[in-house]
Scaffold this active site. Structure first.
Site, short mmCIF file in Angstrom:
data_model
loop_
_atom_site.label_atom_id
_atom_site.label_comp_id
_atom_site.label_asym_id
_atom_site.label_seq_id
_atom_site.Cartn_x
_atom_site.Cartn_y
_atom_site.Cartn_z
N GLU A 1 0.81 -1.22 0.00
CA GLU A 1 0.00 0.00 0.00
C GLU A 1 0.85 1.27 0.00
O GLU A 1 0.36 2.34 -0.37
CB GLU A 1 -0.97 -0.03 1.20
CG GLU A 1 -2.01 -1.13 1.03
CD GLU A 1 -2.83 -1.43 2.27
OE1 GLU A 1 -3.96 -1.93 2.12
OE2 GLU A 1 -2.34 -1.22 3.41
N GLY B 1 -12.27 -5.12 1.46
CA GLY B 1 -13.19 -6.12 0.94
C GLY B 1 -14.55 -5.46 0.72
O GLY B 1 -15.08 -4.81 1.62
N MET C 1 -9.18 -3.47 8.08
CA MET C 1 -8.67 -3.80 9.41
C MET C 1 -7.97 -2.64 10.13
O MET C 1 -7.31 -2.88 11.13
CB MET C 1 -7.74 -5.02 9.29
CG MET C 1 -8.45 -6.22 8.67
SD MET C 1 -7.41 -7.67 8.41
CE MET C 1 -7.11 -8.19 10.09
N GLU C 2 -8.10 -1.42 9.60
CA GLU C 2 -7.38 -0.29 10.22
C GLU C 2 -8.14 1.03 10.27
O GLU C 2 -7.83 1.89 11.12
CB GLU C 2 -6.05 -0.02 9.48
CG GLU C 2 -5.05 -1.14 9.49
CD GLU C 2 -5.29 -2.19 8.41
OE1 GLU C 2 -6.04 -1.89 7.44
OE2 GLU C 2 -4.77 -3.30 8.54
N ILE D 1 -12.15 -10.88 6.44
CA ILE D 1 -13.49 -11.45 6.22
C ILE D 1 -13.51 -12.19 4.87
O ILE D 1 -13.28 -11.59 3.82
CB ILE D 1 -14.58 -10.36 6.25
CG1 ILE D 1 -14.56 -9.58 7.59
CG2 ILE D 1 -15.96 -10.97 5.99
CD1 ILE D 1 -14.94 -10.36 8.81
N ASP E 1 -11.20 -7.43 -3.08
CA ASP E 1 -11.96 -8.69 -3.02
C ASP E 1 -13.38 -8.34 -2.57
O ASP E 1 -13.68 -7.18 -2.32
CB ASP E 1 -11.30 -9.67 -2.03
CG ASP E 1 -11.18 -9.07 -0.64
OD1 ASP E 1 -10.13 -8.50 -0.32
OD2 ASP E 1 -12.17 -9.11 0.12
N1 ADE Z 1 -8.78 -5.91 3.34
C1 ADE Z 1 -8.99 -6.28 2.07
N2 ADE Z 1 -9.90 -7.24 1.97
C2 ADE Z 1 -10.31 -7.50 3.23
C3 ADE Z 1 -11.22 -8.41 3.80
N3 ADE Z 1 -11.92 -9.25 3.04
N4 ADE Z 1 -11.36 -8.42 5.15
C4 ADE Z 1 -10.65 -7.57 5.92
N5 ADE Z 1 -9.77 -6.70 5.45
C5 ADE Z 1 -9.60 -6.65 4.11
#
Ligand code: ADE
Length: 228
Positions: free
Chosen positions: A12, A78, A172-173, A152, A196
């Site tokens: 990133e 995600g 996650m941040e 996830i 994703d």
């Molecule tokens: N960052 C990118 N994809 C993610 C996901 N599926 N879950 C958590 N953090 C992510």
């Protein structure tokens, strides 16, 4: 202006370091911080490492030690909202911690006394991002991001988080970084490109698309610096 650009993973931030080339690396508190001049700005760049605790630490250090006056987060997420496709950009107007759970005491999920469930980002930075997107002819989505310490990749978990928080994407941040900025009164901008769709097989999509999506987000953040 002193601008912090924070990501979570090397993918990133490395597109920016490659572009800047001339930077000073400072090791501090088990991580590296990169100082660089970009046009009229002093940049402080870092990847915090994954998760809410690591990103809280890095955001705090960028503001308290390196004196960042504004913080731009760049990275991948995600997608929850079916309108968001892999590669699409989403700016968070508010974020929550979906895994902050004292529901046993009758509180809503994501709530602890003293805080709100949602933390907002800076409206002026978000408006600037829309201007940049318009100028570039790029579609920029705006919405809600749910943050938690889990990757996830499960349809049931995804549906539950989306239902409770009306979240458009997960990562996650973001919420922890936004909380730090709010507490320290530093304008905060959180941008994510989808890597994703957070359902079954998300880990495979992530591996395939993380580099490209991270680059899309990083390039956009630099365009915002051009406007500041
Ligand atoms: N960052 C990118 N994809 C993610 C996901 N599926 N879950 C958590 N953090 C992510």
């Amino acid at each position: 202006m002193k601008i912090a650009i924070l990501g979570a993973m090397p993918e990133e931030i490395s597109p920016l370091l490659e572009k800047l080339q001339n930077y000073e690396k400072i090791n501090y508190a088990n991580n590296s911080y990169y100082l660089a001049q970009y046009k009229k700005h002093e940049l402080i760049l870092a990847y915090s490492k994954i998760g809410k605790v690591n990103s809280t630490l890095s955001a705090s250090i960028m503001i308290e030690k390196f004196k960042a006056e504004t913080l731009l987060f760049t990275g991948v997420a995600g997608a929850f909202n079916p309108n968001l496709k892999i590669g699409d950009l989403l700016v968070a107007n508010k974020l929550c911690q979906y895994d902050l759970d004292i529901t046993a005491f009758g509180h809503p999920l994501g709530f602890v006394p003293g805080n709100e469930v949602f933390v907002k980002t800076d409206e002026k930075l978000n408006a600037l991002a829309k201007e940049v997107a318009n100028e570039l002819g790029v579609k920029l989505h705006e919405g809600i991001i749910a943050t938690g310490d889990e990757f996830i990749c499960d349809e049931v978990k995804k549906s539950k988080i989306r239902e409770v928080f009306n979240a458009d994407a997960c990562e996650m941040e973001g919420a922890s970084v936004a909380l730090v900025c709010e507490a320290l009164k530093v304008p905060c901008f959180i941008l994510r490109a989808m890597s994703d769709e957070a359902g079954e097989k998300a880990e495979f999509d992530f591996d395939e698309f993380v580099v490209k999506s991270a680059q899309t987000s990083a390039e956009f953040v630099l365009k915002i610096c051009d406007k500041l």
